[in-house]
Design a protein around this motif. Structure first.
Motif, PDB file in Angstrom:
ATOM      1  N   LYS A  12     146.665 -59.517  25.203  1.00  0.00           N
ATOM      2  CA  LYS A  12     146.797 -58.145  25.696  1.00  0.00           C
ATOM      3  C   LYS A  12     147.615 -57.398  24.661  1.00  0.00           C
ATOM      4  O   LYS A  12     148.756 -57.769  24.373  1.00  0.00           O
ATOM      5  CB  LYS A  12     147.504 -58.127  27.049  1.00  0.00           C
ATOM      6  CG  LYS A  12     147.749 -56.722  27.594  1.00  0.00           C
ATOM      7  CD  LYS A  12     148.399 -56.802  28.972  1.00  0.00           C
ATOM      8  CE  LYS A  12     148.808 -55.410  29.453  1.00  0.00           C
ATOM      9  NZ  LYS A  12     147.645 -54.501  29.635  1.00  0.00           N
ATOM     10  N   ILE A  13     147.033 -56.366  24.081  1.00  0.00           N
ATOM     11  CA  ILE A  13     147.744 -55.636  23.022  1.00  0.00           C
ATOM     12  C   ILE A  13     148.176 -54.245  23.468  1.00  0.00           C
ATOM     13  O   ILE A  13     148.927 -53.583  22.755  1.00  0.00           O
ATOM     14  CB  ILE A  13     146.906 -55.531  21.734  1.00  0.00           C
ATOM     15  CG1 ILE A  13     145.637 -54.718  21.983  1.00  0.00           C
ATOM     16  CG2 ILE A  13     146.585 -56.911  21.189  1.00  0.00           C
ATOM     17  CD1 ILE A  13     144.893 -54.382  20.715  1.00  0.00           C
ATOM     18  N   VAL A  14     147.710 -53.796  24.629  1.00  0.00           N
ATOM     19  CA  VAL A  14     148.154 -52.511  25.160  1.00  0.00           C
ATOM     20  C   VAL A  14     149.395 -52.775  26.008  1.00  0.00           C
ATOM     21  O   VAL A  14     149.310 -53.226  27.151  1.00  0.00           O
ATOM     22  CB  VAL A  14     147.053 -51.827  25.993  1.00  0.00           C
ATOM     23  CG1 VAL A  14     147.538 -50.461  26.485  1.00  0.00           C
ATOM     24  CG2 VAL A  14     145.780 -51.668  25.174  1.00  0.00           C
ATOM     25  N   SER A  51     137.591 -53.385  17.480  1.00  0.00           N
ATOM     26  CA  SER A  51     138.607 -54.385  17.797  1.00  0.00           C
ATOM     27  C   SER A  51     138.346 -55.690  17.059  1.00  0.00           C
ATOM     28  O   SER A  51     139.254 -56.284  16.474  1.00  0.00           O
ATOM     29  CB  SER A  51     138.630 -54.617  19.308  1.00  0.00           C
ATOM     30  OG  SER A  51     139.487 -55.671  19.643  1.00  0.00           O
ATOM     31  N   LYS A  52     137.113 -56.123  17.076  1.00  0.00           N
ATOM     32  CA  LYS A  52     136.751 -57.384  16.414  1.00  0.00           C
ATOM     33  C   LYS A  52     136.996 -57.300  14.906  1.00  0.00           C
ATOM     34  O   LYS A  52     137.580 -58.207  14.299  1.00  0.00           O
ATOM     35  CB  LYS A  52     135.301 -57.714  16.684  1.00  0.00           C
ATOM     36  CG  LYS A  52     134.776 -58.901  15.858  1.00  0.00           C
ATOM     37  CD  LYS A  52     133.297 -59.108  16.089  1.00  0.00           C
ATOM     38  CE  LYS A  52     132.791 -60.280  15.270  1.00  0.00           C
ATOM     39  NZ  LYS A  52     132.377 -59.912  13.910  1.00  0.00           N
ATOM     40  N   LYS A  53     136.560 -56.197  14.302  1.00  0.00           N
ATOM     41  CA  LYS A  53     136.697 -56.070  12.861  1.00  0.00           C
ATOM     42  C   LYS A  53     138.165 -55.917  12.442  1.00  0.00           C
ATOM     43  O   LYS A  53     138.576 -56.432  11.402  1.00  0.00           O
ATOM     44  CB  LYS A  53     135.880 -54.874  12.367  1.00  0.00           C
ATOM     45  CG  LYS A  53     134.365 -55.073  12.490  1.00  0.00           C
ATOM     46  CD  LYS A  53     133.918 -56.288  11.694  1.00  0.00           C
ATOM     47  CE  LYS A  53     132.415 -56.502  11.793  1.00  0.00           C
ATOM     48  NZ  LYS A  53     131.971 -57.704  11.029  1.00  0.00           N
ATOM     49  N   PHE A  99     142.377 -47.744  25.474  1.00  0.00           N
ATOM     50  CA  PHE A  99     143.323 -48.679  26.079  1.00  0.00           C
ATOM     51  C   PHE A  99     142.651 -49.489  27.192  1.00  0.00           C
ATOM     52  O   PHE A  99     142.854 -50.712  27.295  1.00  0.00           O
ATOM     53  CB  PHE A  99     144.528 -47.930  26.653  1.00  0.00           C
ATOM     54  CG  PHE A  99     145.386 -47.249  25.633  1.00  0.00           C
ATOM     55  CD1 PHE A  99     145.387 -47.655  24.308  1.00  0.00           C
ATOM     56  CD2 PHE A  99     146.222 -46.192  25.996  1.00  0.00           C
ATOM     57  CE1 PHE A  99     146.188 -47.029  23.361  1.00  0.00           C
ATOM     58  CE2 PHE A  99     147.029 -45.570  25.067  1.00  0.00           C
ATOM     59  CZ  PHE A  99     147.011 -45.981  23.744  1.00  0.00           C
ATOM     60  N   VAL A 100     141.858 -48.823  28.021  1.00  0.00           N
ATOM     61  CA  VAL A 100     141.187 -49.509  29.129  1.00  0.00           C
ATOM     62  C   VAL A 100     140.213 -50.563  28.597  1.00  0.00           C
ATOM     63  O   VAL A 100     140.156 -51.690  29.097  1.00  0.00           O
ATOM     64  CB  VAL A 100     140.438 -48.485  30.019  1.00  0.00           C
ATOM     65  CG1 VAL A 100     139.555 -49.208  31.036  1.00  0.00           C
ATOM     66  CG2 VAL A 100     141.436 -47.583  30.736  1.00  0.00           C
ATOM     67  N   ILE A 101     139.474 -50.207  27.566  1.00  0.00           N
ATOM     68  CA  ILE A 101     138.501 -51.141  26.989  1.00  0.00           C
ATOM     69  C   ILE A 101     139.216 -52.341  26.365  1.00  0.00           C
ATOM     70  O   ILE A 101     138.793 -53.494  26.525  1.00  0.00           O
ATOM     71  CB  ILE A 101     137.628 -50.415  25.949  1.00  0.00           C
ATOM     72  CG1 ILE A 101     136.726 -49.391  26.657  1.00  0.00           C
ATOM     73  CG2 ILE A 101     136.771 -51.410  25.158  1.00  0.00           C
ATOM     74  CD1 ILE A 101     136.094 -48.387  25.717  1.00  0.00           C
ATOM     75  N   LEU A 102     140.319 -52.086  25.658  1.00  0.00           N
ATOM     76  CA  LEU A 102     141.070 -53.194  25.048  1.00  0.00           C
ATOM     77  C   LEU A 102     141.656 -54.117  26.114  1.00  0.00           C
ATOM     78  O   LEU A 102     141.696 -55.336  25.942  1.00  0.00           O
ATOM     79  CB  LEU A 102     142.186 -52.634  24.158  1.00  0.00           C
ATOM     80  CG  LEU A 102     141.720 -51.896  22.893  1.00  0.00           C
ATOM     81  CD1 LEU A 102     142.917 -51.286  22.170  1.00  0.00           C
ATOM     82  CD2 LEU A 102     140.946 -52.819  21.967  1.00  0.00           C
ATOM     83  N   ILE A 107     138.862 -56.308  27.334  1.00  0.00           N
ATOM     84  CA  ILE A 107     138.552 -57.367  26.376  1.00  0.00           C
ATOM     85  C   ILE A 107     139.410 -58.599  26.654  1.00  0.00           C
ATOM     86  O   ILE A 107     138.925 -59.733  26.653  1.00  0.00           O
ATOM     87  CB  ILE A 107     138.780 -56.876  24.936  1.00  0.00           C
ATOM     88  CG1 ILE A 107     137.701 -55.858  24.560  1.00  0.00           C
ATOM     89  CG2 ILE A 107     138.770 -58.052  23.950  1.00  0.00           C
ATOM     90  CD1 ILE A 107     137.967 -55.171  23.239  1.00  0.00           C
ATOM     91  N   ALA A 108     140.710 -58.372  26.905  1.00  0.00           N
ATOM     92  CA  ALA A 108     141.617 -59.489  27.195  1.00  0.00           C
ATOM     93  C   ALA A 108     141.341 -60.084  28.567  1.00  0.00           C
ATOM     94  O   ALA A 108     141.346 -61.308  28.736  1.00  0.00           O
ATOM     95  CB  ALA A 108     143.065 -59.016  27.100  1.00  0.00           C
ATOM     96  N   GLU A 109     141.077 -59.237  29.555  1.00  0.00           N
ATOM     97  CA  GLU A 109     140.872 -59.709  30.927  1.00  0.00           C
ATOM     98  C   GLU A 109     139.581 -60.496  31.089  1.00  0.00           C
ATOM     99  O   GLU A 109     139.495 -61.385  31.942  1.00  0.00           O
ATOM    100  CB  GLU A 109     140.865 -58.518  31.883  1.00  0.00           C
ATOM    101  CG  GLU A 109     142.215 -57.851  32.027  1.00  0.00           C
ATOM    102  CD  GLU A 109     142.128 -56.528  32.762  1.00  0.00           C
ATOM    103  OE1 GLU A 109     141.008 -56.191  33.228  1.00  0.00           O
ATOM    104  OE2 GLU A 109     143.155 -55.842  32.875  1.00  0.00           O
ATOM    105  N   ASP A 110     138.570 -60.192  30.287  1.00  0.00           N
ATOM    106  CA  ASP A 110     137.276 -60.852  30.429  1.00  0.00           C
ATOM    107  C   ASP A 110     137.280 -62.296  29.966  1.00  0.00           C
ATOM    108  O   ASP A 110     136.343 -63.041  30.250  1.00  0.00           O
ATOM    109  CB  ASP A 110     136.199 -60.095  29.640  1.00  0.00           C
ATOM    110  CG  ASP A 110     135.708 -58.866  30.386  1.00  0.00           C
ATOM    111  OD1 ASP A 110     136.074 -58.716  31.563  1.00  0.00           O
ATOM    112  OD2 ASP A 110     134.979 -58.056  29.783  1.00  0.00           O
ATOM    113  N   ASP A 111     138.342 -62.685  29.269  1.00  0.00           N
ATOM    114  CA  ASP A 111     138.390 -64.054  28.749  1.00  0.00           C
ATOM    115  C   ASP A 111     138.780 -65.027  29.854  1.00  0.00           C
ATOM    116  O   ASP A 111     139.901 -65.009  30.348  1.00  0.00           O
ATOM    117  CB  ASP A 111     139.388 -64.144  27.597  1.00  0.00           C
ATOM    118  CG  ASP A 111     139.595 -65.580  27.165  1.00  0.00           C
ATOM    119  OD1 ASP A 111     138.603 -66.304  27.053  1.00  0.00           O
ATOM    120  OD2 ASP A 111     140.759 -65.975  26.985  1.00  0.00           O
TER     121      ASP A 111
END
Length: 505
Positions: free
Chosen positions: A338-340, A391-393, A321-324, A327-331
């Motif tokens: 944000k999917i979590v 996540s990408k795949k 969850f933290v990594i996902l 991923i959204a925050e880094d953009d």
């Protein structure tokens, strides 16, 4: 003490004195046997777009039309700097508590705050802890808003009313405030200010949601939150809605939006809300379910499923969850999703939000990789890169309208796990009669949510509708695609871990 009918007749006499016009095809009826209080019924057939009644603007109650602002210029200037909720609370309290000869007295007698024999405040704000327990496992009990309401109370009383020089309101109690605020929630309309062009319905709804958060001031808006006598006598129903209020510079007109047969009740609507939200805001439920009902899958339910059923560790799920989130925050361009989420909506029409599909698909693949025992999940850098690649795949898979078979199995398991929380409380298929008690209202809400969740177990409707038909593939191909590159390689990071927000609608 005046009888129910006497109060109704005096109210209708007052409306006539106020130049309110009512179609001869309508009659105000006593609907207490149906637990609906007063309502309006057609005594002749009505065509679509007929005028049902019209109300002069001078008859409604808002900051621009009340005794407080007409006698206290300082109060008017100060109220304009508040938001719509705060201002109307003060205005209405003044009319109810201070102005004993308020011209709206006959109207007030028809409302729950005066007619306590026939009406009760059933909004969730007034439920006891024991009564709220009847609503578990619905997540609506987390959204009652008591803290926010009390924060507004502490802001207004006595600080703001002292600043506005309204000594009569210095000692308003929390209970009085809650009742007036709930009255406004249930009965008020957002009436376009005459100096503005008519706003679209969706704009008005957006304004209402902003007010719920307490944002903006009256000066920045194009409407006044108002009490509209007679318009608020109509009961509301998302399925039976057949009349809507139209604003013009001089009058407010209620018009039919579809043909209405003799004997049918006239229904307005409170906008797009499920039964749980109707109960929270307005203190009633639609017995047969709202048109907009949905159930919710809490993130905790998903987490517990993958830990208890598929053997993932709590730390691995939480790290995912933290990594996902990262991923959204880094953009920097803010176009990635944000999917979590705290919870995921599953609608009565068998639609689920794409974020739910995404999070279950990702965790399904993570679980398979974890159980394969061929990858290193103990190294934080490797884990981050691996989950980013998963996540990408998964994004590419879902974008191509494909899902894996393990996803389908886990989706069903999570949905059934959530439904079981309802089945230990109620029979989701039982019939519902006239609903009068809070316990009965709670059961209706639980049934509405349970039915929505059950509908989302219809895989044909969820995953094979005309707009979005998915193909289910074996997991092995996706696993091989994910693991074919070195997990520690630089080629699976950075741009490869982006997920576009506009694809998650």
């Amino acid at each position: 003490m005046l009888s129910f009918d006497d109060i109704t007749n005096k109210f209708l006499e007052w409306l006539s004195e106020e130049n309110v016009t009512i179609s001869s095809k309508l009659v105000v009826k006593d609907l207490r046997k149906d637990n609906q209080g007063r309502g309006m019924v057609a005594n002749e057939d009505i065509e679509e777009d007929e005028e049902l009644f019209s109300i002069p603007r001078e008859t409604i109650i808002n900051i621009d039309n009340c005794s407080l602002t007409k006698t206290n210029s300082k109060a008017r200037d100060g109220l304009l700097s508040l938001n719509q909720w705060e201002a109307l609370i003060i205005v209405l309290l003044y009319e109810l508590k201070v102005n004993g000869k308020s011209k709206w007295s006959a109207y007030f007698n028809t409302l729950p705050i005066k007619d306590t024999q026939n009406y009760k405040f059933n909004q969730l704000m007034f439920w006891s802890h024991e009564q709220l327990a009847d609503l578990s496992p619905s997540l609506i009990i987390d959204r009652i808003g008591k803290d926010e309401a009390e924060a507004m109370y502490n802001k207004l009383f006595p600080k703001v009313v002292e600043d506005l020089n309204i000594p009569e309101l210095f000692k308003v109690t929390l209970e009085e405030y809650h009742k007036v605020a709930s009255l406004i929630m249930s009965y008020s309309f957002d009436v376009e200010r005459p100096e503005f062009n008519q706003v679209e319905d969706d704009e008005a709804e957006d304004d209402e949601e902003e007010d719920d958060e307490g944002d903006g001031t009256i000066l920045n808006g194009n409407y006044y939150k108002s009490m509209v006598p007679l318009a608020d006598i109509l009961n509301a129903d998302t399925k039976l809605h057949n009349a809507s209020l139209v604003y013009t510079p001089g009058v407010l007109v209620m018009k039919s939006v579809k043909p209405i047969k003799k004997g049918e009740q006239i229904y307005n609507t409170y906008s797009d809300h499920p039964n749980s939200e109707i109960l929270r805001r307005y203190g009633y439920v639609e017995t047969n379910g709202s048109e907009l009902d949905f159930g919710e899958i809490p993130l905790k339910t998903i987490k517990d499923y993958f830990i208890n059923r598929l053997g993932l560790t709590s730390s691995l799920v939480q790290d995912t969850f933290v990594i996902l989130d990262k991923i959204a925050e880094d953009d920097e361009e803010e176009n990635f999703a944000k999917i979590v989420l705290d919870s995921y909506d599953c609608f009565n029409d068998s639609q689920v939000i794409l974020e739910l599909i995404f999070i279950i698909q990702i965790l399904s693949i993570v679980a398979l990789l974890y159980r394969s025992d061929s990858l290193d999940f103990s190294n934080s850098e490797s884990k981050s890169e691996l989950i980013s690649r998963v996540s990408k795949k998964c994004y590419q898979l879902i974008e191509s309208k494909k899902l894996t078979k393990s996803f389908l199995e886990n989706y069903e398991g999570i949905m059934r796990s959530r439904i079981q929380e309802y089945l230990v409380k109620i029979d989701c298929n039982s019939e519902t009669g006239i609903v009068k008690t809070r316990a009965e209202m709670a059961k209706v809400v639980l049934k509405s949510e349970c039915k929505s969740l059950k509908n989302c177990l219809d895989f044909e409707k969820v995953f094979s509708d005309e707009e979005s038909s998915y193909k289910f593939i074996d997991d092995g191909k996706l696993i091989r695609n994910i693991t074919k590159k070195r997990i520690n390689g630089t080629d699976i990071t950075d741009n490869n871990r982006k997920i576009k927000k506009n694809k998650l609608k």
